[in-house]
Design an enzyme around this catalytic site. Structure first.
Site, PDB file in Angstrom:
ATOM      1  N   HIS A 197       0.811  -1.214   0.000  1.00 32.91           N
ATOM      2  CA  HIS A 197       0.000   0.000   0.000  1.00 32.91           C
ATOM      3  C   HIS A 197       0.845   1.264   0.000  1.00 32.91           C
ATOM      4  CE1 HIS A 197      -3.175  -2.618   2.311  1.00 32.91           C
ATOM      5  NE2 HIS A 197      -3.064  -2.958   1.041  1.00 32.91           N
ATOM      6  N   LYS A 206       6.567   5.923   6.973  1.00 32.35           N
ATOM      7  CA  LYS A 206       6.079   5.036   8.044  1.00 32.35           C
ATOM      8  C   LYS A 206       7.257   4.503   8.845  1.00 32.35           C
ATOM      9  CE  LYS A 206       2.307   3.745   5.018  1.00 32.35           C
ATOM     10  NZ  LYS A 206       1.892   2.807   3.964  1.00 32.35           N
ATOM     11  N   TYR A 221       2.755   1.581  13.971  1.00 31.80           N
ATOM     12  CA  TYR A 221       3.575   2.405  13.097  1.00 31.80           C
ATOM     13  C   TYR A 221       3.079   3.841  13.062  1.00 31.80           C
ATOM     14  CZ  TYR A 221       0.183   0.672   9.585  1.00 31.80           C
ATOM     15  OH  TYR A 221      -0.945   0.300   8.902  1.00 31.80           O
ATOM     16  N   ASP A 234      -6.735  -6.159  -1.444  1.00 37.10           N
ATOM     17  CA  ASP A 234      -5.365  -6.582  -1.805  1.00 37.10           C
ATOM     18  C   ASP A 234      -5.377  -7.698  -2.833  1.00 37.10           C
ATOM     19  OD1 ASP A 234      -3.838  -6.006   1.473  1.00 37.10           O
ATOM     20  OD2 ASP A 234      -4.591  -4.661  -0.088  1.00 37.10           O
TER      21      ASP A 234
HETATM   22  C1  LIG Z   1      -4.727   2.406   6.967  1.00 39.25           C
HETATM   23  C2  LIG Z   1      -5.937   2.918   7.689  1.00 39.25           C
HETATM   24  C3  LIG Z   1      -7.127   2.219   7.673  1.00 39.25           C
HETATM   25  N1  LIG Z   1      -8.207   2.713   8.340  1.00 39.25           N
HETATM   26  C4  LIG Z   1      -9.446   1.913   8.318  1.00 39.25           C
HETATM   27  C5  LIG Z   1      -9.987   1.675   6.928  1.00 39.25           C
HETATM   28  C6  LIG Z   1     -10.592   0.301   7.014  1.00 39.25           C
HETATM   29  O1  LIG Z   1     -11.944   0.382   7.418  1.00 39.25           O
HETATM   30  C7  LIG Z   1      -9.808  -0.405   8.109  1.00 39.25           C
HETATM   31  C8  LIG Z   1      -8.797  -1.394   7.574  1.00 39.25           C
HETATM   32  O2  LIG Z   1      -8.052  -0.715   6.583  1.00 39.25           O
HETATM   33  P1  LIG Z   1      -7.092  -1.524   5.620  1.00 39.25           P
HETATM   34  O3  LIG Z   1      -7.734  -2.824   5.243  1.00 39.25           O
HETATM   35  O4  LIG Z   1      -6.657  -0.591   4.525  1.00 39.25           O
HETATM   36  O5  LIG Z   1      -5.881  -1.822   6.609  1.00 39.25           O
HETATM   37  P2  LIG Z   1      -4.474  -2.426   6.141  1.00 39.25           P
HETATM   38  O6  LIG Z   1      -4.647  -3.462   5.085  1.00 39.25           O
HETATM   39  O7  LIG Z   1      -3.779  -2.791   7.392  1.00 39.25           O
HETATM   40  O8  LIG Z   1      -3.728  -1.184   5.491  1.00 39.25           O
HETATM   41  C9  LIG Z   1      -2.459  -0.776   5.915  1.00 39.25           C
HETATM   42  O9  LIG Z   1      -1.573  -1.780   5.494  1.00 39.25           O
HETATM   43  C10 LIG Z   1      -0.314  -1.416   4.999  1.00 39.25           C
HETATM   44  C11 LIG Z   1       0.687  -2.431   5.496  1.00 39.25           C
HETATM   45  C12 LIG Z   1       0.143  -0.038   5.226  1.00 39.25           C
HETATM   46  O10 LIG Z   1       1.331   0.258   5.216  1.00 39.25           O
HETATM   47  C13 LIG Z   1      -0.850   1.028   5.396  1.00 39.25           C
HETATM   48  O11 LIG Z   1      -0.636   1.692   6.621  1.00 39.25           O
HETATM   49  C14 LIG Z   1      -2.247   0.586   5.328  1.00 39.25           C
HETATM   50  O12 LIG Z   1      -2.633   0.609   3.980  1.00 39.25           O
HETATM   51  O13 LIG Z   1      -9.128   0.631   8.844  1.00 39.25           O
HETATM   52  C15 LIG Z   1      -8.170   3.904   9.032  1.00 39.25           C
HETATM   53  O14 LIG Z   1      -9.180   4.325   9.632  1.00 39.25           O
HETATM   54  N2  LIG Z   1      -6.997   4.616   9.043  1.00 39.25           N
HETATM   55  C16 LIG Z   1      -5.871   4.167   8.402  1.00 39.25           C
HETATM   56  O15 LIG Z   1      -4.824   4.855   8.464  1.00 39.25           O
END
Ligand SMILES: Cc1cn([C@H]2C[C@H](O)[C@@H](COP(=O)(O)OP(=O)(O)O[C@H]3O[C@H](C)C(=O)[C@H](O)[C@H]3O)O2)c(=O)[nH]c1=O
Length: 183
Positions: A62, A71, A131, A170
């Site tokens: 991401h 980060k 992070y 993803d």
């Molecule tokens: C990233 C993020 C997500 N969210 C909410 C949005 C979704 O409802 C839920 C899960 O989000 P997501 O599936 O995008 O989470 P990850 O797959 O862990 O995403 C992260 O994974 C990779 C490893 C990264 O480096 C980024 O920080 C980020 O993209 O959290 C938020 O409210 N704030 C945030 O900063």
């Protein structure tokens, strides 16, 4: 803290100074002065994130094409293989990746500068990541590159014959060749 490794023209693998005694341990998980001295930049971290994932979960790759986030990643439970991919077209390491084991045991941190994509694979039963980011979450600017992009060819330490657990988002990541990059 000390820099264990410089990678991809800006990424840093960092190891904190840990003070152990009969009670347990103490270490500064972030110190602005020490980080600025090590990284050459004083960064305005504006958000702290915390995620928990099960074994073989892979989150990433991401990045935010606008409001790119630097980060500073660390693991407080379990272990992950943490990956940064250089998406800066002007960088000599454009399109290259670096991967490091971060764990509650080794207390290592990976500094992933703005201009990189980030992802990780959980290699323990569960893992929790904390992070800090240098810009706020802006989902409209978020992009995802496929974790198994053949051009990047990231060697994820997946157990033989095991597919990672990934989110729906993803599962449809962009090919690196088609993904927007940075100047
Ligand atoms: C990233 C993020 C997500 N969210 C909410 C949005 C979704 O409802 C839920 C899960 O989000 P997501 O599936 O995008 O989470 P990850 O797959 O862990 O995403 C992260 O994974 C990779 C490893 C990264 O480096 C980024 O920080 C980020 O993209 O959290 C938020 O409210 N704030 C945030 O900063």
């Amino acid at each position: 803290m000390q820099i264990v490794e410089h990678a991809l023209n800006g990424a840093l693998l960092i190891e904190p100074r840990v003070f152990g005694d009969e009670r347990g341990f103490f270490f500064e998980s972030y110190n602005q002065q020490a980080f600025a001295a090590a990284s050459g930049q004083t960064l305005p971290f504006v958000q702290d994130n915390h995620s928990r994932s099960s074994a073989n979960v892979l989150r990433g790759l991401h990045y935010q094409i606008e409001h790119a986030q630097g980060k500073l990643v660390r693991v407080i439970h379990g272990e992950v293989f943490d990956v940064a991919v250089d998406l800066r077209r002007s960088s000599p390491s454009f399109g290259q990746w670096t991967g490091h084991y971060l764990s509650a045991a080794n207390k290592r941190q990976l500094w992933v500068p703005a201009g990189f994509a980030h992802g990780f694979l959980v290699v323990s039963e569960t893992a929790e990541l904390l992070y800090k980011t240098t810009d706020f979450y802006r989902p409209e600017h978020e992009r995802c590159i496929a974790w198994n992009d053949p051009q990047l060819n990231i060697r994820w330490p997946l157990p033989e014959g095991i597919a990672p657990i990934v989110s729906a988002k993803d599962r449809i990541g962009l090919a690196f060749a088609d993904a927007p990059s940075y100047p």
